[in-house]
Write an enzyme that holds these catalytic residues in place. Structure first.
Site, PDB file in Angstrom:
ATOM      1  N   GLY A  86       0.995  -1.443   0.045  1.00 43.74           N
ATOM      2  CA  GLY A  86      -0.372  -0.128   0.435  1.00 43.74           C
ATOM      3  C   GLY A  86       1.100   1.600   0.087  1.00 43.74           C
ATOM      4  O   GLY A  86       1.664   1.213   0.263  1.00 43.74           O
ATOM      5  N   CYS A 113       5.432  -6.203   1.748  1.00 41.87           N
ATOM      6  CA  CYS A 113       5.697  -4.955   1.676  1.00 41.87           C
ATOM      7  C   CYS A 113       4.961  -3.548   2.571  1.00 41.87           C
ATOM      8  O   CYS A 113       5.424  -3.870   3.926  1.00 41.87           O
ATOM      9  CB  CYS A 113       5.482  -4.270  -0.097  1.00 41.87           C
ATOM     10  SG  CYS A 113       6.402  -2.590  -0.024  1.00 41.87           S
ATOM     11  N   TYR A 114       3.549  -2.992   2.513  1.00 39.65           N
ATOM     12  CA  TYR A 114       3.519  -2.717   3.578  1.00 39.65           C
ATOM     13  C   TYR A 114       2.819  -3.294   4.484  1.00 39.65           C
ATOM     14  O   TYR A 114       3.300  -3.062   5.822  1.00 39.65           O
ATOM     15  CB  TYR A 114       2.393  -1.486   2.734  1.00 39.65           C
ATOM     16  CG  TYR A 114       2.000  -0.987   4.243  1.00 39.65           C
ATOM     17  CD1 TYR A 114       1.952   0.114   4.239  1.00 39.65           C
ATOM     18  CD2 TYR A 114       0.240  -1.348   4.676  1.00 39.65           C
ATOM     19  CE1 TYR A 114       0.973   0.808   5.613  1.00 39.65           C
ATOM     20  CE2 TYR A 114      -0.758  -0.838   5.548  1.00 39.65           C
ATOM     21  CZ  TYR A 114      -0.367   0.809   5.858  1.00 39.65           C
ATOM     22  OH  TYR A 114      -0.720   1.210   6.684  1.00 39.65           O
ATOM     23  N   HIS A 198       7.794  -7.655  -3.704  1.00 32.34           N
ATOM     24  CA  HIS A 198       6.814  -8.515  -4.346  1.00 32.34           C
ATOM     25  C   HIS A 198       6.852  -9.468  -4.722  1.00 32.34           C
ATOM     26  O   HIS A 198       7.364  -9.762  -6.249  1.00 32.34           O
ATOM     27  CB  HIS A 198       6.091  -6.910  -4.888  1.00 32.34           C
ATOM     28  CG  HIS A 198       5.301  -6.144  -4.608  1.00 32.34           C
ATOM     29  ND1 HIS A 198       4.703  -5.740  -4.114  1.00 32.34           N
ATOM     30  CD2 HIS A 198       6.359  -4.912  -4.202  1.00 32.34           C
ATOM     31  CE1 HIS A 198       3.885  -4.365  -3.552  1.00 32.34           C
ATOM     32  NE2 HIS A 198       5.796  -3.938  -3.433  1.00 32.34           N
ATOM     33  N   GLU A 200       4.335 -11.475  -5.985  1.00 29.37           N
ATOM     34  CA  GLU A 200       3.372 -11.526  -6.874  1.00 29.37           C
ATOM     35  C   GLU A 200       3.385 -10.556  -7.756  1.00 29.37           C
ATOM     36  O   GLU A 200       3.589 -11.371  -9.040  1.00 29.37           O
ATOM     37  CB  GLU A 200       2.088 -10.408  -6.177  1.00 29.37           C
ATOM     38  CG  GLU A 200       1.963  -9.623  -6.091  1.00 29.37           C
ATOM     39  CD  GLU A 200       2.859  -8.791  -5.187  1.00 29.37           C
ATOM     40  OE1 GLU A 200       3.908  -9.723  -4.314  1.00 29.37           O
ATOM     41  OE2 GLU A 200       2.152  -7.334  -4.774  1.00 29.37           O
ATOM     42  N   ASP A 256     -16.638 -10.405 -21.763  1.00 27.31           N
ATOM     43  CA  ASP A 256     -17.960 -10.914 -20.833  1.00 27.31           C
ATOM     44  C   ASP A 256     -18.851 -10.553 -20.886  1.00 27.31           C
ATOM     45  O   ASP A 256     -19.307 -12.100 -20.495  1.00 27.31           O
ATOM     46  CB  ASP A 256     -17.365  -9.585 -19.494  1.00 27.31           C
ATOM     47  CG  ASP A 256     -15.668  -9.474 -19.223  1.00 27.31           C
ATOM     48  OD1 ASP A 256     -15.272 -10.350 -19.648  1.00 27.31           O
ATOM     49  OD2 ASP A 256     -15.823  -8.604 -18.519  1.00 27.31           O
ATOM     50  N   LYS A 398     -10.388 -12.019 -15.530  1.00 26.32           N
ATOM     51  CA  LYS A 398     -10.197 -11.653 -17.306  1.00 26.32           C
ATOM     52  C   LYS A 398      -9.540 -13.075 -17.865  1.00 26.32           C
ATOM     53  O   LYS A 398     -10.699 -13.704 -18.975  1.00 26.32           O
ATOM     54  CB  LYS A 398      -9.822 -10.358 -17.758  1.00 26.32           C
ATOM     55  CG  LYS A 398      -9.526  -9.508 -18.913  1.00 26.32           C
ATOM     56  CD  LYS A 398     -11.610  -9.779 -18.905  1.00 26.32           C
ATOM     57  CE  LYS A 398     -11.267  -8.816 -19.607  1.00 26.32           C
ATOM     58  NZ  LYS A 398     -12.871  -8.133 -20.044  1.00 26.32           N
TER      59      LYS A 398
END
Ligand code: XMP
Length: 542
Positions: A86, A113-114, A198, A200, A256, A398
């Site tokens: 964040g 992180c945060y 990070h 991710e 979608d 998605k």
């Protein structure tokens, strides 16, 4: 318009070793037993990525507000918690906080992180502004293998993005460091971990393995999420939900809504009627091509030619938000009129996907001013027309929808086509939408897309289009000096549109685009290339 959703609730239950499809998960959710990794959102741009990585690793995950109550996490079947990054500093007065009870649940926690700094801050550590900030690629050294770094190389390139650093943390074990962060990875008792980088993000070497180690080795989770079998189960679910009811679906031709329509069609057949509203702001040949595709897919579609209505309402309007609002409102009117013509309808099928739900929830809670996709505009209808919602892909990202779409036989052109905003070309016309600017925008965008396809760039970029406004610039046509429009070409690379950067296209490709636009699109004298990133710019100019 936005809609509210409630996060799953139910009873916690012991882990099962069966691999579930998302369809099975529907059944389990009904029984209140959905097991998941809860990602707490502290405002970081990569929060969604964490959820996606967990799912890619085969474990169901959802994003929650940072202050979600510990009680509801347990009731929702949470087996592991990840705190996202964040932008704030933990020592600021308005720093986002978690429910302190989450530390008492006995559920393993990984702070990123945060998230890591918050754990340190709350557990008696010191977090301060670092003298040397670390942004981008950084070398990270594993000091202690532990379960988190099991099988991972001792030196990694990781992605950092922080101005603060953890200076000290009592009772912790240091698991890794970087040049400027002595405590770049730590472990506390009770399976509480923190990493300053990070994992991710793709740029982090072995990032997915590190998250996998947390899920499988630290938390002992088992796989419970895979797409195989989704189609079959989703169809069964829709059948159960809808029975003999009549369903309508607002079909835009995007992936979608088309995937939703196909799933519902497979479930209820002729009881589904799709409504395709042509607002006149579509790309070149798009309506004709879409209608052809719908026909091939055997969908029953009411085609509403509302081009004149929309143009009439847009006359004289140049403010971007007003244009968007008008288009959204007119869309509802047209859709409602057509739906009423069909007689009694019971359900509205909607192509809501998982990130839409999160955005809607954020907007609802006032956390973030957020633009809701235009198909959500029809979300006002269920109440107005007393319709129940059917949202078969509401839990999917998605990429997951794309996989399902492929399985359902959606043509590659639709699956691979760049995202297109609900307000259509109006989002790319600066100032008033006039027939002249619409023509220029449509023709020039067609050339941009065609040249990218020819040069092999189309599939490598997120979006590519032309923008036109009211600026005129001098050109020479033969011997004559004439005034013509300036067309701005925008081609961006992006991950999920949260951030974007202009594509470094070869000059040859840009040159072809420019030459063709000025030669083939009447009334254009200049072509410019937009080199602004997002932020501070957005992808669409209005
Ligand atoms: P911006 O311009 O905000 O766009 O950087 C981010 C992504 O969202 C798409 N976009 C929209 N999509 N309705 C949509 O369905 C909209 O009103 C809308 N506005 C922007 C945009 O194309 C980009 O991919």
């Amino acid at each position: 318009m936005i809609y509210i959703f409630s996060l799953g609730a139910g009873k916690a239950c012991p882990m099962s070793s069966t691999i579930l499809t998302p369809g099975d998960e529907f059944d389990r959710m009904e029984q209140g037993m959905r097991q998941k990794v809860a990602v707490l959102d502290f405002g970081g741009q990569y929060a969604h990525l964490i959820v996606r990585r967990c799912r890619e690793l085969g474990v169901y995950s959802e994003l929650f507000p940072h202050d979600v109550s510990a009680e509801s996490l347990v009731e929702g079947g949470t087996q592991a918690i990840i705190f996202s990054g964040g932008p704030k500093s933990v020592y600021e007065r308005d720093a986002p906080m978690c429910d302190l009870e989450v530390f008492k649940l006995g559920v393993p926690i990984l702070g990123i992180c945060y998230g890591a700094q918050l754990i340190a801050h709350l557990k008696g550590g010191v977090v301060r502004r670092a003298e040397q900030r670390e942004f981008g690629r950084t070398e990270f050294f594993v000091d202690r293998e532990d379960e988190l770094f099991h099988g991972i190389r001792k030196k990694l390139t990781v992605w950092m993005s922080h101005s603060d650093r953890i200076e000290s943390l009592p009772n912790s074990e240091v698991l890794g460091h970087t040049e400027h962060s002595p405590l770049a990875a730590f472990r506390l008792a009770d399976r509480i971990y923190g990493v300053q980088f990070h994992p991710e993000v793709h740029h982090t070497e072995s990032g997915k393995e590190i998250i996998g180690n947390f899920l499988f080795r630290v938390c002992g989770l088992q796989r419970n999420w895979e797409l195989k079998g989704f189609v079959r189960r989703a169809i069964e679910e829709v059948k159960r939900e809808v029975g003999d009811g009549k369903v309508i679906c607002a079909l835009s031709g995007g992936i979608d809504s088309t995937t939703t329509a196909l799933l519902v069609h497979k479930a209820v057949g002729e009881n589904l009627t799709c409504i395709y509203v042509d607002h006149g702001l579509m790309r070149k040949n798009e309506t004709e091509e879409l209608l052809e595709t719908f026909k091939k897919l055997k969908l029953r579609v009411v085609h509403v030619d509302a081009r004149e209505r929309f143009m009439r309402r847009l006359r004289g309007v140049s403010d971007p938000e007003e244009k968007r609002w008008i288009i959204g409102e007119e869309f509802i009117r047209v859709f409602e009129e057509e739906a009423r013509k069909l007689g009694k309808v019971d359900f509205l099928a909607q192509g809501t996907i998982y990130p839409d739900r999160i955005e809607s929830a954020r907007a609802q809670s006032g956390r973030r001013a957020s633009r809701i996709k235009s198909h959500h505009n029809v979300a006002a209808l269920p109440k107005k027309m007393n319709l129940k919602l059917v949202e078969p892909i509401k839990d999917l990202y998605k990429d997951e929808v794309k996989e399902i779409a492929k399985e359902l036989g959606l043509p590659e052109e639709i699956i691979k086509r760049h995202p297109f905003p609900g307000p259509g070309l109006a989002a790319r016309i600066i100032g008033e939408v006039t027939e002249e600017k619409l023509r220029i925008c449509r023709e020039a965008s067609f050339i941009v897309e065609e040249e990218l396809r020819r040069s092999g760039w189309y599939d490598k970029v997120w979006q590519a289009f032309a923008i036109v406004g009211d600026d005129l610039a001098t050109g020479v046509l033969g011997d004559e000096r004439v005034l013509g429009h300036v067309v701005i070409v925008r081609v961006v690379e992006s991950v999920e549109a949260m951030t974007a950067d202009f594509a470094r296209l070869p000059y040859g490709v840009l040159e072809n685009i420019s030459r063709r636009i000025t030669n083939e699109v009447k009334g254009v004298t200049w072509v410019a290339y937009a080199i602004s990133s997002k932020p501070p710019s957005t992808i669409e100019p209005c």
